[in-house]
Design a protein around this motif. Structure first.
Motif, PDB file in Angstrom:
ATOM      1  N   SER A 113     105.134  10.790 -47.365  1.00 15.33           N
ATOM      2  CA  SER A 113     105.815  10.276 -46.175  1.00 15.33           C
ATOM      3  C   SER A 113     107.315  10.087 -46.379  1.00 15.33           C
ATOM      4  O   SER A 113     108.033   9.822 -45.420  1.00 15.33           O
ATOM      5  CB  SER A 113     105.186   8.946 -45.744  1.00 15.33           C
ATOM      6  OG  SER A 113     105.255   8.013 -46.800  1.00 15.33           O
ATOM      7  N   ALA A 114     107.805  10.231 -47.603  1.00 15.84           N
ATOM      8  CA  ALA A 114     109.237  10.107 -47.892  1.00 15.84           C
ATOM      9  C   ALA A 114     109.517  10.734 -49.251  1.00 15.84           C
ATOM     10  O   ALA A 114     108.606  10.952 -50.055  1.00 15.84           O
ATOM     11  CB  ALA A 114     109.661   8.641 -47.894  1.00 15.84           C
ATOM     12  N   ILE A 115     110.800  11.008 -49.497  1.00 13.65           N
ATOM     13  CA  ILE A 115     111.228  11.627 -50.761  1.00 13.65           C
ATOM     14  C   ILE A 115     112.346  10.794 -51.364  1.00 13.65           C
ATOM     15  O   ILE A 115     113.300  10.413 -50.673  1.00 13.65           O
ATOM     16  CB  ILE A 115     111.736  13.063 -50.533  1.00 13.65           C
ATOM     17  CG1 ILE A 115     110.602  13.960 -50.029  1.00 13.65           C
ATOM     18  CG2 ILE A 115     112.362  13.635 -51.806  1.00 13.65           C
ATOM     19  CD1 ILE A 115     111.050  15.358 -49.620  1.00 13.65           C
ATOM     20  N   VAL A 116     112.246  10.526 -52.662  1.00  9.95           N
ATOM     21  CA  VAL A 116     113.333   9.935 -53.443  1.00  9.95           C
ATOM     22  C   VAL A 116     113.818  11.024 -54.387  1.00  9.95           C
ATOM     23  O   VAL A 116     113.023  11.633 -55.108  1.00  9.95           O
ATOM     24  CB  VAL A 116     112.866   8.703 -54.242  1.00  9.95           C
ATOM     25  CG1 VAL A 116     113.967   8.215 -55.176  1.00  9.95           C
ATOM     26  CG2 VAL A 116     112.424   7.590 -53.300  1.00  9.95           C
ATOM     27  N   LEU A 117     115.114  11.278 -54.389  1.00  7.52           N
ATOM     28  CA  LEU A 117     115.719  12.289 -55.253  1.00  7.52           C
ATOM     29  C   LEU A 117     116.587  11.597 -56.289  1.00  7.52           C
ATOM     30  O   LEU A 117     117.445  10.768 -55.941  1.00  7.52           O
ATOM     31  CB  LEU A 117     116.568  13.247 -54.414  1.00  7.52           C
ATOM     32  CG  LEU A 117     117.313  14.347 -55.172  1.00  7.52           C
ATOM     33  CD1 LEU A 117     116.339  15.282 -55.890  1.00  7.52           C
ATOM     34  CD2 LEU A 117     118.181  15.127 -54.201  1.00  7.52           C
ATOM     35  N   THR A 118     116.363  11.918 -57.562  1.00 10.35           N
ATOM     36  CA  THR A 118     117.151  11.317 -58.633  1.00 10.35           C
ATOM     37  C   THR A 118     117.340  12.328 -59.751  1.00 10.35           C
ATOM     38  O   THR A 118     116.822  13.447 -59.684  1.00 10.35           O
ATOM     39  CB  THR A 118     116.497  10.008 -59.130  1.00 10.35           C
ATOM     40  OG1 THR A 118     117.423   9.289 -59.933  1.00 10.35           O
ATOM     41  CG2 THR A 118     115.211  10.284 -59.895  1.00 10.35           C
ATOM     42  N   GLY A 119     118.076  11.924 -60.781  1.00 14.11           N
ATOM     43  CA  GLY A 119     118.327  12.800 -61.910  1.00 14.11           C
ATOM     44  C   GLY A 119     117.839  12.193 -63.209  1.00 14.11           C
ATOM     45  O   GLY A 119     117.710  10.985 -63.335  1.00 14.11           O
ATOM     46  N   THR A 120     117.577  13.048 -64.180  1.00 17.83           N
ATOM     47  CA  THR A 120     117.215  12.614 -65.529  1.00 17.83           C
ATOM     48  C   THR A 120     118.491  12.562 -66.358  1.00 17.83           C
ATOM     49  O   THR A 120     119.339  13.441 -66.250  1.00 17.83           O
ATOM     50  CB  THR A 120     116.238  13.621 -66.166  1.00 17.83           C
ATOM     51  OG1 THR A 120     115.060  13.665 -65.387  1.00 17.83           O
ATOM     52  CG2 THR A 120     115.893  13.228 -67.589  1.00 17.83           C
ATOM     53  N   GLY A 121     118.583  11.556 -67.191  1.00 16.78           N
ATOM     54  CA  GLY A 121     119.697  11.514 -68.127  1.00 16.78           C
ATOM     55  C   GLY A 121     120.922  10.825 -67.585  1.00 16.78           C
ATOM     56  O   GLY A 121     120.826  10.015 -66.671  1.00 16.78           O
ATOM     57  N   PRO A 122     122.067  11.184 -68.110  1.00 13.65           N
ATOM     58  CA  PRO A 122     123.274  10.425 -67.816  1.00 13.65           C
ATOM     59  C   PRO A 122     123.882  10.683 -66.438  1.00 13.65           C
ATOM     60  O   PRO A 122     124.755   9.940 -66.019  1.00 13.65           O
ATOM     61  CB  PRO A 122     124.243  10.875 -68.906  1.00 13.65           C
ATOM     62  CG  PRO A 122     123.831  12.277 -69.207  1.00 13.65           C
ATOM     63  CD  PRO A 122     122.319  12.265 -69.076  1.00 13.65           C
ATOM     64  N   ALA A 123     123.436  11.716 -65.726  1.00 16.40           N
ATOM     65  CA  ALA A 123     124.062  12.055 -64.447  1.00 16.40           C
ATOM     66  C   ALA A 123     123.016  12.239 -63.357  1.00 16.40           C
ATOM     67  O   ALA A 123     121.898  12.678 -63.624  1.00 16.40           O
ATOM     68  CB  ALA A 123     124.885  13.334 -64.576  1.00 16.40           C
ATOM     69  N   PHE A 124     123.406  11.915 -62.139  1.00 16.81           N
ATOM     70  CA  PHE A 124     122.597  12.288 -60.979  1.00 16.81           C
ATOM     71  C   PHE A 124     122.682  13.806 -60.838  1.00 16.81           C
ATOM     72  O   PHE A 124     121.689  14.508 -60.909  1.00 16.81           O
ATOM     73  CB  PHE A 124     123.120  11.575 -59.731  1.00 16.81           C
ATOM     74  CG  PHE A 124     122.460  12.006 -58.449  1.00 16.81           C
ATOM     75  CD1 PHE A 124     121.165  11.608 -58.168  1.00 16.81           C
ATOM     76  CD2 PHE A 124     123.134  12.788 -57.534  1.00 16.81           C
ATOM     77  CE1 PHE A 124     120.539  12.005 -56.988  1.00 16.81           C
ATOM     78  CE2 PHE A 124     122.523  13.174 -56.349  1.00 16.81           C
ATOM     79  CZ  PHE A 124     121.224  12.786 -56.070  1.00 16.81           C
ATOM     80  N   CYS A 125     123.904  14.321 -60.678  1.00 21.99           N
ATOM     81  CA  CYS A 125     124.130  15.760 -60.583  1.00 21.99           C
ATOM     82  C   CYS A 125     125.612  16.034 -60.782  1.00 21.99           C
ATOM     83  O   CYS A 125     126.453  15.497 -60.055  1.00 21.99           O
ATOM     84  CB  CYS A 125     123.668  16.294 -59.232  1.00 21.99           C
ATOM     85  SG  CYS A 125     123.960  18.065 -59.027  1.00 21.99           S
TER      86      CYS A 125
END
Length: 164
Positions: free
Chosen positions: A55-67
């Motif tokens: 029903s929803a999406i969370v977008l994130t990054g692994t490590g020291p940076a989002f992107c």
């Protein structure tokens, strides 16, 4: 790499209580929007939209940076007239922007250039204390691609006479 082996996915999808957590996972390259990362991101969003349990999406990054943004080679090629290279990068955050599900950027570190666009493409942005939003387009001689996304996220100038 042998033909049987598939490269590891650069975007991992985990469903938690109806929420898909999409984690960009190329920390050595600070989750740069490479053609492969963009393809994996688009595929993950498509899969989320097909999954009735999401029903929803969370977008994130692994490590020291989002992107850390787009690969520099793609940006430099675009500045030299190879516009299709820039469109390949834009496909990622435009897919996020067109997602039918609510999207939340969990910005866990720097969101630079196209990474800023990726965060802005989401409906909501949550920033950790390590988050940093940095636009680098002008320094590369490119049009600041975030202007539409930023206006979409924060709105147009408010006329103070109409605020009351």
């Amino acid at each position: 790499m042998n033909e049987q082996q598939q490269p590891r996915p650069l975007v991992h999808r985990e469903i938690r209580d109806g929420v898909a957590v999409l984690r960009m996972d190329d920390p050595e390259r600070r989750n740069v929007l490479s053609p492969r990362m963009v393809g994996d991101l688009v595929d993950a969003i498509d899969a989320c939209e097909r999954d009735v349990a999401v029903s929803a999406i969370v977008l994130t990054g692994t490590g020291p940076a989002f992107c850390a943004g787009a690969e520099l080679d793609n940006l430099l090629a675009a500045a030299q007239g190879e516009e299709h290279r820039l469109r390949e990068v834009y496909a990622g955050f435009l897919r996020v922007a067109s997602c039918r599900l609510p999207t939340i950027a969990a910005v866990n570190g720097p969101a630079v250039g196209a990474g800023l666009n990726l965060a802005l493409a989401c409906d909501i942005r949550l920033a950790s204390e390590e988050a940093l939003f940095d636009c680098r387009f002008a320094q590369l001689g490119l049009h600041p691609g975030h202007t539409w996304m930023l206006t979409r996220a924060v709105g147009h100038k408010l006329d103070p006479r109409r605020a009351i």
